[in-house]
Motif scaffolding. Sequence first.
Motif, PDB file in Angstrom:
ATOM      1  N   GLU A 121      73.530 115.097 -82.267  1.00 28.15           N
ATOM      2  CA  GLU A 121      73.852 115.203 -83.690  1.00 28.15           C
ATOM      3  C   GLU A 121      72.610 115.280 -84.585  1.00 28.15           C
ATOM      4  O   GLU A 121      72.462 116.237 -85.332  1.00 28.15           O
ATOM      5  N   PRO A 122      71.699 114.291 -84.503  1.00 29.33           N
ATOM      6  CA  PRO A 122      70.485 114.425 -85.328  1.00 29.33           C
ATOM      7  C   PRO A 122      69.651 115.652 -84.956  1.00 29.33           C
ATOM      8  O   PRO A 122      69.027 116.265 -85.827  1.00 29.33           O
ATOM      9  N   LEU A 123      69.704 116.031 -83.699  1.00 23.98           N
ATOM     10  CA  LEU A 123      68.943 117.192 -83.259  1.00 23.98           C
ATOM     11  C   LEU A 123      69.464 118.474 -83.918  1.00 23.98           C
ATOM     12  O   LEU A 123      68.704 119.365 -84.312  1.00 23.98           O
ATOM     13  N   ARG A 124      70.791 118.519 -84.049  1.00 23.58           N
ATOM     14  CA  ARG A 124      71.417 119.670 -84.689  1.00 23.58           C
ATOM     15  C   ARG A 124      70.936 119.782 -86.141  1.00 23.58           C
ATOM     16  O   ARG A 124      70.723 120.860 -86.668  1.00 23.58           O
ATOM     17  N   MET A 125      70.724 118.619 -86.780  1.00 23.81           N
ATOM     18  CA  MET A 125      70.213 118.615 -88.152  1.00 23.81           C
ATOM     19  C   MET A 125      68.824 119.253 -88.206  1.00 23.81           C
ATOM     20  O   MET A 125      68.518 120.036 -89.096  1.00 23.81           O
TER      21      MET A 125
END
Lengths: 254, 151
Positions: free
Chosen positions: A37-41
């Motif tokens: 999830e944070p990586l997608r950001m």
Amino acid sequence: MSDSNVKNELVKVQRALVMKTEELDQFAYAASHDLQEPLRMVSQYVALLEEEFFPIIEEHAEPDQAEEAKLYMHYAVDGANRMRKMLDGLLAYSRAGRLTDTFDLVPAEDVVSNAIATLNGAVRQAGATINVGTMPSIYADKHMLSRVFLNLFTNAIKFRSPDRPLLIDISAEEHPDHIEFVVKDNGVGFDQKYADRMFVIFQRLNKSVKGTGIGLSICKKVVERHGGKIWAVGAPGVGASFHFTVKKHARDFE
Amino acid sequence: MTTIAPRPARILLVEDNPGDVLLAKKALAKSPIPHELHVATTGEDAIEFMRREGEHADAWRPDIVLLDLNLPTMSGQEVLREVKQDDSVSELRIIPVVILTSSPAEEDVLRSYRLHANSYLQKPINPTEFTRLANTLMSYWFEVGQTPPSP
């Protein structure tokens, strides 16, 4: 300690080990799942930065500065993409060889042909020849073990030599308490010095070919769940052979 | 030929991550279909909005709900269950709920459909894909398809 005490102790330790292993799998699963999830950001917003603001940089900065800015954004996106693939790999690793009770007596030939069938297109494209020797029946989880052959074949195809057509030999040798399988190829091979490193998660000896360094670590995990061992023998420019063992009988697990 | 809706499409987005909210807003803004968007950052707030409770007494009824699964207190799945079980006069259960999540996990897909989700979408990994997804979604629900009429 009496015999029965030793046995009790052993059962306790074994149970604790199973719990720890499951806990680790859970951890790897949660980590890979939740870190996406944070990586997608990161990848989304670097891409947006490039899309919306690069034209402004291009207009106001010197050409070589703009080039540099583009390179920075490229490295950021590329890094995020690689990390995503690694997390996907971690997820696959945590799920491979999960404790199941689907162990059964299966003809090894079925397991091998299952893996070959999955790879049909790639095998044909590589112009590979696969020879399968006489295969015994083994006590295994056929889906899990098929994954081992699949990964080994995929590697053989990936690391084939540009100088000769790929040849893969699959053989099985019966020992008193186990079967030893060998998957041998005539590909680019590797330096025997680093043979053990290949089985460590994310470790890659040959970076000229795309990959995340997950495949062989999954093989190791699955083989070990089958009570066996896996190792590799190779020489640069000659080829590689991967050996693994599987216990012959169900009672060997007890 | 497209039918022009008498009022803008009404979308409730349930999403706690401000980064994702902005991405969704930007992507939806590129759709040619006029719409109103309300963002609820918790499941509890989303339910209150749909029930027009508390500060949401004047809230409109959403035509569709875009629901993230990973929410801080009440989870997306709990919101879904609550909505799909609602057989009160307001019949929240007939409102289409589209799951919009980063999870590709099979068990999450299964669990969502078992709770009667109307659709399951994975959040794209780049803005171009996000825009494409928003366009497809808007066109599907508001151009090609029909949402339940407001009571």
